[in-house]
Design a protein around this motif. Structure first.
Motif, PDB file in Angstrom:
ATOM      1  N   THR A 189       0.844  -1.192   0.000  1.00 33.75           N
ATOM      2  CA  THR A 189       0.000   0.000   0.000  1.00 33.75           C
ATOM      3  C   THR A 189       0.878   1.241   0.000  1.00 33.75           C
ATOM      4  O   THR A 189       1.836   1.323   0.772  1.00 33.75           O
ATOM      5  CB  THR A 189      -0.928   0.007   1.232  1.00 33.75           C
ATOM      6  OG1 THR A 189      -1.734  -1.173   1.201  1.00 33.75           O
ATOM      7  CG2 THR A 189      -1.825   1.235   1.239  1.00 33.75           C
ATOM      8  N   ASP A 246      -1.555  -1.102  -4.012  1.00 34.16           N
ATOM      9  CA  ASP A 246      -2.718  -0.288  -3.679  1.00 34.16           C
ATOM     10  C   ASP A 246      -2.249   1.147  -3.494  1.00 34.16           C
ATOM     11  O   ASP A 246      -1.300   1.398  -2.747  1.00 34.16           O
ATOM     12  CB  ASP A 246      -3.391  -0.784  -2.400  1.00 34.16           C
ATOM     13  CG  ASP A 246      -4.070  -2.137  -2.571  1.00 34.16           C
ATOM     14  OD1 ASP A 246      -4.412  -2.496  -3.713  1.00 34.16           O
ATOM     15  OD2 ASP A 246      -4.252  -2.835  -1.558  1.00 34.16           O
ATOM     16  N   TRP A 280      -5.483   0.702  -7.784  1.00 35.06           N
ATOM     17  CA  TRP A 280      -4.367  -0.233  -7.642  1.00 35.06           C
ATOM     18  C   TRP A 280      -3.816  -0.563  -9.018  1.00 35.06           C
ATOM     19  O   TRP A 280      -4.432  -0.294 -10.034  1.00 35.06           O
ATOM     20  CB  TRP A 280      -4.787  -1.493  -6.886  1.00 35.06           C
ATOM     21  CG  TRP A 280      -5.765  -2.377  -7.616  1.00 35.06           C
ATOM     22  CD1 TRP A 280      -7.114  -2.198  -7.699  1.00 35.06           C
ATOM     23  CD2 TRP A 280      -5.474  -3.565  -8.362  1.00 35.06           C
ATOM     24  NE1 TRP A 280      -7.673  -3.200  -8.453  1.00 35.06           N
ATOM     25  CE2 TRP A 280      -6.698  -4.060  -8.855  1.00 35.06           C
ATOM     26  CE3 TRP A 280      -4.300  -4.256  -8.646  1.00 35.06           C
ATOM     27  CZ2 TRP A 280      -6.773  -5.214  -9.626  1.00 35.06           C
ATOM     28  CZ3 TRP A 280      -4.376  -5.412  -9.417  1.00 35.06           C
ATOM     29  CH2 TRP A 280      -5.610  -5.877  -9.892  1.00 35.06           C
TER      30      TRP A 280
END
Length: 187
Positions: A37, A124, A133
């Protein structure tokens, strides 16, 4: 670009990422899947979402190159001040593998025998209430030429070196991914 345009861009990027990921799944097997992320600024989100919309990948493609069984090639990326796998963005019309091969030649001067997909990482990307993403395909390859020479036209790569997997530099980006691949599939 208005706020609503950013939402539409994120949605289009997500659709393209899904298509790219499904194509990778159809063509390859036995790869590692990891998720990372990245929380980014609005401007960076816009840039990455545009790349994903165009190619399915926010950062292009990379290669984990090995030699003599237990040594991995890393390049020193000055922009992030870390050792990284060779790789980069796609040019118009390039496949992920073509981009990975070109970047490997530019960043380390090495040619290699590509052996398939090592990792299909999901990246992400989030900013405020926006999210999308993209995929980061990492190919596995065995070096066929061992002499290193950096010829990076972008000027981001300052060095290329071979490191034993057991002794990767502490400042290796995606170190855990490299070790997971080596432990699972390795050379």
């Amino acid at each position: 670009m208005t706020v609503d345009d950013l939402w539409f861009l994120a949605d289009e990027a997500t659709q393209r990422a899904e298509q790219a990921y499904h194509r990778l799944r159809e063509r390859h097997s036995g790869y590692i899947q990891r998720t990372h992320t990245r929380r980014v600024t609005r401007e960076r989100f816009r840039t990455l979402a545009r790349r994903v919309k165009e190619t399915g990948a926010p950062y292009g493609a990379q290669t984990v190159v090995h030699r003599d069984g237990d040594e991995i090639l890393l390049v020193r990326h000055e922009g992030v001040d870390m050792w990284v796998l060779p790789g980069g963005e796609l040019r118009d019309g390039e496949t992920y593998r073509e981009a990975a091969e070109r970047e490997l030649a530019e960043e380390a001067g090495v040619s290699a025998d590509f052996r398939g997909l090592a990792m299909a990482n999901r990246i992400d990307i989030a900013c405020d209430d926006y999210a999308t993403w993209g995929v980061l395909p990492v190919f596995a390859a065995a070096a066929t030429e061992l002499d290193l020479s950096v010829c990076d036209p972008d000027g981001e790569i300052s060095a290329a070196e071979w490191f034993p997997v057991s002794n990767l530099p502490a400042d290796t980006r995606d170190r855990d991914d490299i070790l997971a691949w080596y432990d699972r599939a390795g050379p």
